[in-house]
Write a protein that holds these residues in place. Sequence first.
Motif, PDB file in Angstrom:
ATOM      1  N   GLY A  71       0.782  -1.225   0.000  1.00 33.08           N
ATOM      2  CA  GLY A  71       0.000   0.000   0.000  1.00 33.08           C
ATOM      3  C   GLY A  71       0.814   1.275   0.000  1.00 33.08           C
ATOM      4  O   GLY A  71       0.269   2.368   0.160  1.00 33.08           O
ATOM      5  N   GLU A  72       2.126   1.161  -0.202  1.00 32.52           N
ATOM      6  CA  GLU A  72       3.004   2.329  -0.140  1.00 32.52           C
ATOM      7  C   GLU A  72       4.131   2.193  -1.160  1.00 32.52           C
ATOM      8  O   GLU A  72       4.440   1.095  -1.635  1.00 32.52           O
ATOM      9  N   VAL A  73       4.755   3.333  -1.478  1.00 34.69           N
ATOM     10  CA  VAL A  73       5.993   3.340  -2.256  1.00 34.69           C
ATOM     11  C   VAL A  73       7.023   4.075  -1.419  1.00 34.69           C
ATOM     12  O   VAL A  73       6.756   5.159  -0.898  1.00 34.69           O
ATOM     13  N   HIS A  74       8.188   3.476  -1.259  1.00 29.07           N
ATOM     14  CA  HIS A  74       9.263   4.081  -0.479  1.00 29.07           C
ATOM     15  C   HIS A  74      10.408   4.474  -1.409  1.00 29.07           C
ATOM     16  O   HIS A  74      10.784   3.708  -2.294  1.00 29.07           O
ATOM     17  N   PHE A  75      10.960   5.672  -1.197  1.00 29.27           N
ATOM     18  CA  PHE A  75      12.125   6.129  -1.942  1.00 29.27           C
ATOM     19  C   PHE A  75      13.288   6.281  -0.962  1.00 29.27           C
ATOM     20  O   PHE A  75      13.241   7.119  -0.068  1.00 29.27           O
ATOM     21  N   ARG A  76      14.296   5.456  -1.156  1.00 29.26           N
ATOM     22  CA  ARG A  76      15.484   5.534  -0.294  1.00 29.26           C
ATOM     23  C   ARG A  76      16.519   6.455  -0.927  1.00 29.26           C
ATOM     24  O   ARG A  76      17.029   6.182  -2.016  1.00 29.26           O
TER      25      ARG A  76
END
Length: 267
Positions: A71-76
């Motif tokens: 349910g999310e998108v993470h940008f490292r």
Amino acid sequence: TVYVLLPGPPRELKPMFGNELLPLLQEQAGGMVTLSRVLKVAGIGEPAAEAKVKDLLHSTNPTVAPTVKRGEVHFRITAKAKGSQAALALIEPVEKEMRQRLEPYVFGIDDELLEEIVGKLLRQQGLTIGVAESCTGGLLAHRLTNIPGSSEYFQLGTVVYHNRWKEELLGVPGELLARHGAVSREVAEAMAKGIRQKAGTSIGIGITGIAGPGGGTEEKPVGLVYLGMDFKGKVEVWREQWVGSRQDIKWSSTQWALMKLFQQLKQ
């Protein structure tokens, strides 16, 4: 090549890593530090999110790497420099630019949870909430109350599976249920209004849908969910069609509800 063996139990691993291994790695790195910041977004799919920051994904220091979570998108965002402050100075302008491009989908960083940020905003604004759930079976209330201190803003949660209780507890008119069915825009709106009135809260949320695997029809397939929100008297209803297992649909519906609430609180 150096191989390092560490114990598994966290209470043994953490002090050994911090006191022994980390200084060794820093020494071998010649004072260079690698620092990361994870920017979390929700309410937007990975392709659309990546398209907004496409050019930044090709940067070298800092690097920007997207990962898909539930349910999310993470940008490292990861930078290498001589010292933490220097690495942070490389990260900050990229983070600022990404926040501007991904607004209003950015909700947190690093280990922050969506329900945690929502709770913080509710507390800061002095607002209270009640939720009426059907297809999610109390999962939204569970996530909201998993946060310490949630008693400051969470007042009441009900699981109204049977239409009888939609009528008796929330005051949803029987004729509305008969005309439109329990899974409908009209009933989601009535549930949101009903729980807000019953709990005497600033905000009321109503969720109704078909989690499956059975119960769907051509007109109302499995995965159809309506979300109603009564925000201090302003009522909105949204429709979504989810795919996946029963558990997936329940979780996606609560993630959706939390993100809609987050966006309302940020306005």
